[in-house]
Design a protein around this motif. Sequence first.
Motif, PDB file in Angstrom:
ATOM      1  N   MET A  18      15.643  52.079 -22.005  1.00  0.00           N
ATOM      2  CA  MET A  18      14.505  52.988 -21.816  1.00  0.00           C
ATOM      3  C   MET A  18      13.271  52.462 -22.559  1.00  0.00           C
ATOM      4  SD  MET A  18      13.568  55.602 -20.220  1.00  0.00           S
ATOM      5  CE  MET A  18      12.116  56.608 -20.203  1.00  0.00           C
ATOM      6  N   SER A  19      13.484  52.102 -23.832  1.00  0.00           N
ATOM      7  CA  SER A  19      12.347  51.602 -24.609  1.00  0.00           C
ATOM      8  C   SER A  19      11.749  50.359 -23.965  1.00  0.00           C
ATOM      9  CB  SER A  19      12.809  51.268 -26.027  1.00  0.00           C
ATOM     10  OG  SER A  19      13.271  52.429 -26.659  1.00  0.00           O
ATOM     11  N   TRP A  20      12.659  49.480 -23.498  1.00  0.00           N
ATOM     12  CA  TRP A  20      12.164  48.256 -22.859  1.00  0.00           C
ATOM     13  C   TRP A  20      11.349  48.596 -21.617  1.00  0.00           C
ATOM     14  CZ3 TRP A  20      11.962  43.768 -25.150  1.00  0.00           C
ATOM     15  CH2 TRP A  20      12.884  43.474 -26.163  1.00  0.00           C
ATOM     16  N   ALA A  21      11.812  49.605 -20.860  1.00  0.00           N
ATOM     17  CA  ALA A  21      11.105  49.989 -19.644  1.00  0.00           C
ATOM     18  C   ALA A  21       9.709  50.519 -19.974  1.00  0.00           C
ATOM     19  CB  ALA A  21      11.905  51.048 -18.890  1.00  0.00           C
ATOM     20  N   ILE A  22       9.639  51.406 -20.977  1.00  0.00           N
ATOM     21  CA  ILE A  22       8.327  51.940 -21.370  1.00  0.00           C
ATOM     22  C   ILE A  22       7.418  50.813 -21.825  1.00  0.00           C
ATOM     23  CG2 ILE A  22       7.119  53.395 -23.050  1.00  0.00           C
ATOM     24  CD1 ILE A  22       9.487  55.250 -23.044  1.00  0.00           C
ATOM     25  N   LEU A  23       8.004  49.924 -22.631  1.00  0.00           N
ATOM     26  CA  LEU A  23       7.215  48.821 -23.172  1.00  0.00           C
ATOM     27  C   LEU A  23       6.602  47.973 -22.059  1.00  0.00           C
ATOM     28  CD1 LEU A  23       6.363  47.200 -25.697  1.00  0.00           C
ATOM     29  CD2 LEU A  23       8.485  45.936 -25.497  1.00  0.00           C
ATOM     30  N   SER A  24       7.446  47.570 -21.098  1.00  0.00           N
ATOM     31  CA  SER A  24       6.916  46.641 -20.104  1.00  0.00           C
ATOM     32  C   SER A  24       6.021  47.335 -19.080  1.00  0.00           C
ATOM     33  CB  SER A  24       8.054  45.876 -19.416  1.00  0.00           C
ATOM     34  OG  SER A  24       9.118  46.740 -19.139  1.00  0.00           O
ATOM     35  N   THR A  25       6.428  48.502 -18.577  1.00  0.00           N
ATOM     36  CA  THR A  25       5.549  49.164 -17.598  1.00  0.00           C
ATOM     37  C   THR A  25       4.278  49.649 -18.285  1.00  0.00           C
ATOM     38  OG1 THR A  25       6.717  51.238 -17.923  1.00  0.00           O
ATOM     39  CG2 THR A  25       7.363  49.936 -16.014  1.00  0.00           C
ATOM     40  N   GLY A  26       4.410  50.164 -19.499  1.00  0.00           N
ATOM     41  CA  GLY A  26       3.231  50.638 -20.234  1.00  0.00           C
ATOM     42  C   GLY A  26       2.220  49.523 -20.423  1.00  0.00           C
ATOM     43  N   LEU A  27       2.697  48.380 -20.914  1.00  0.00           N
ATOM     44  CA  LEU A  27       1.784  47.269 -21.143  1.00  0.00           C
ATOM     45  C   LEU A  27       1.149  46.815 -19.839  1.00  0.00           C
ATOM     46  CD1 LEU A  27       3.503  44.986 -23.791  1.00  0.00           C
ATOM     47  CD2 LEU A  27       1.405  46.298 -24.029  1.00  0.00           C
ATOM     48  N   LEU A  28       1.997  46.692 -18.818  1.00  0.00           N
ATOM     49  CA  LEU A  28       1.511  46.192 -17.533  1.00  0.00           C
ATOM     50  C   LEU A  28       0.391  47.077 -16.993  1.00  0.00           C
ATOM     51  CD1 LEU A  28       2.646  43.729 -16.040  1.00  0.00           C
ATOM     52  CD2 LEU A  28       3.699  45.327 -14.426  1.00  0.00           C
ATOM     53  N   SER A  29       0.637  48.398 -16.973  1.00  0.00           N
ATOM     54  CA  SER A  29      -0.364  49.275 -16.358  1.00  0.00           C
ATOM     55  C   SER A  29      -1.598  49.451 -17.244  1.00  0.00           C
ATOM     56  CB  SER A  29       0.260  50.634 -16.023  1.00  0.00           C
ATOM     57  OG  SER A  29       0.811  51.195 -17.180  1.00  0.00           O
TER      58      SER A  29
END
Lengths: 322, 170, 428
Positions: free
Chosen positions: C1-12
């Motif tokens: 979950m944290s990894w998902a937030i990290l990567s999508t958050g940064l990307l967007s």
Amino acid sequence: TATAYSADKVLKFHSGYAESRPEAGFVNEFAELVSKMSDGALQIDVYHAGSLGLKEPDMLRILQQGAVDMALLYGEYYSRDAPELSAVYAQGAIKEAEEHLEVLPTIRDIYAQEYADWGIKTIGGVVSPVFDVGVHCKQPASSIEDLKERKVRVWSAHLVDTFTRLGVSAQVIPQNDMYMALQTGVVDCAYYLSTVAETVSLNEVTDFESYIHPWAAAPAMFGVSMKTWETLSEEQQQTLQEAGQEIWEKTRALAVDPQREAKARENRESLGITMLEPFSDSDVEQFQSAAFQAWETIAKRAGEDGLSIFNEVTHKIQENNQ
Amino acid sequence: MKTAYKIIDKLVYWMFLAGVVSGIFMTALVFVSTLMRYLFNSPVHFSNELAGLLFLSITFLTIPHVLNIDRHIKIDLVVKKLPSRIKNPVGVFASMVMIIFSLVFIYESWGFMNFSRLISSRSDISGILLWPWMILMPLSFVMCVVVKIKHACLFRGADEVNRLVVEEKS
Amino acid sequence: MSWAILSTGLLSLLSSGAVLGAALGLVGFILLHFQGGGATSLAINSAWNLLTGFSLTAVPLFIFLGDILLSSGVSTKVYNGLTPLFRRIPGKLLHTNIAVCTLFSAVSGSSSATAAAIGSVGYPELRGRGYSPSMVVGTLAAGGTLGLLIPPSLALIIYGATQNVSIGKLFLAGIIPGIMISGAFFVWIMVRAKVGESVTPEDKEDMDWGAVFKGLLQVWPLPILIFFVLGTIYMGVATPTEAASLGVTASIVLGFVWGNLTLSKLWSAFINGTIMFSAIAMIMLGTAILSQAVSLLGLPREAVAAIAELGFNRYGILLMIVLVYIVLGCFFDGISLLLMTLPITFPMVTSLGFDPIWFGVIVTLLMEVGMITPPVGLNLFVLTSITKNEVDVTEAAWASLPYWLIILAAVLVYTAFPWFVTWLPSFY
Ligand code: NA
Ligand code: NA
């Protein structure tokens, strides 16, 4: 840490000590002990060397808020938020390693009380080994007179004040800059824990060592955030307390060990360090009296609490000496 | 409205100038302390600590003005390639990122400062009272939000301006 | 979950064109709030600690130094003086970036300070002479990474102190790889100048030894500056951080005596430098919050620990470690990454029979790779700020790619031939 994920409860434990220090090993032992005593139901996940990204001066606030469950608390780091804690113990407080063990219960009580005011439960801890403290220099120096012509690196405001009172120019330089500062000669000497000097490669940049006094080591307490503590079952609380106490007793028994110190000294000699005569009795006397004055100044600056802590501890030390 | 913009511009610019002066002072402090130690064997004990606080001041005093003149770094590779009809909503989103970040930062840094004020936290070596320095953190981002609001108001009037500019050029 | 937030958050957030520091910081806040049990307050602690720390003060000081040299005309005279010497070498003055960075690395323990110091002079000077902006930025970003490898090096000091490895040996071990990589950068610049579209200004004149000699006479302020920044460190006058302030003072004196510095030019140099630094500081603030979040959640440790369970042989595990460092390098750089991962990677690698000194150098190389790996790469950000966004982060990242590959190739070479690293320290 792989098994940690199958436990009922996993506690995050912050430690600022590098893994090369013996204290870190005792923290690992504590974690293993807790796991064993609870049959794996309670796990301590230790993050060494500040790898949670947390810095020592913030730890009281962080535990108060419950952002991390546990931490190894070393009282001298918290002077920004709790100046009275820097009045608990000071370098120069003791001249013989055994004195440390006698004043230890008083110090532990004070810490337990002070940390409790910050919403932190203390459950035993690591009695740091009473290491030798010495002056490590590029050129021979084994007296206060010698040091008057040198620039000395120290680690605290109290030590700056102490050396200044003795007419010695001292400066706080962060540990990470110490190696370069000695190598290039920005400072000539470092006042340091001789026994563990090798871990920061001090032997590569200084050739001479002279012993001053035993380390007045504030015990590294195991602190649990009250926010976490209240979520634990009675059984879990008891496990933590028993394990904490066991490590405390074990490390207390190991703390004073002249043989260990002698062996470490031999090891440093084999690395090419020249052992000079220790500082003379009268020099140590002078150092101690300057250290007490500086200590009192810091205690006064911390207000009433600081002063009463100072009085309690120094009273205890004098009592022991008689 | 124009006077309000001018006041905002002036305010953040004065803050910025205070930041520049902090930078000059920091340079001088480190220089003098180095010489004092080398030449006279008497280092300025608090110089590292004070230099650190000045470093903090440069940062937070100057961020709003740099935002105002749009010199902060962004990645606009994607935005440049977007069709113009969704450029605006994305621009609004980007502004919201700055504003939400600022609001969270203001809230937390105010708490940090206020707590330090209550227990009168002081610096380790020289005993400098810390909350007056800490207050720069929320202050800085309050001004950032103000600047962002100003930009948004200007942006709404920008169509008008663009038209005038085009007319003037032709 | 944290990894998902990290990567999508940064990307967007990053691609929205928001202020970079705010985007990074907001992702950090989101992680702290939703994954870290509402620990957003930690962000302020880490911001305070980062921005009151003494070691970073060198960054604005070196930027001031560069801007003073620039506005006094001293740097222009120096570059003019060097031009004839480099006239016939493919890549011309681009080499000065690498050369000065290499030299500067011998005083600076930090990669970003190196990039800031050389970039604030090198970029405007070379760009004004018609060099390709992105090529200039690439050489500067790459040159900056040498700061961590060539001693003194903060990364090696921390590696040594936390893992109980001799700092002196680590410093020695960094020298040969540092020089080799710097050499490889020179070679690449020459190759690049020969093929593809032109990156240097046209210049038909022949090598004229008279002009070279005359030019070199113009360069005398350079050794003076080098003395004030480098010499004072080795003479024990100043620590690397303090030396920056000596450099600023020396540049002011040089500017008045030899350049055409005036008080108003000096003042505007400080103003320009401060704007540049402020843009960098905003990003540092954001990265501090993001790395606080990621380290509190123990993400790097999780990633590294997963490797141990894969059951590879020693080179397989080493390869995985390298890959994990490259991935982590997207989100972080520098010292924080080192502190978070070493407690696991060090015992893992040394128990496989690899040399601890050798691994110190390898890990430092991987830190350097992280410095120029987008989206979070401090050297890229520092240079983008110095170019006033003329070269944006994406372009800077592409321009750094060849150097990124060179450093990774170096990791491969030192794994195959570890004695490049271990030979020099063996004499200690
Ligand atoms: Na270096
Ligand atoms: Na990166």
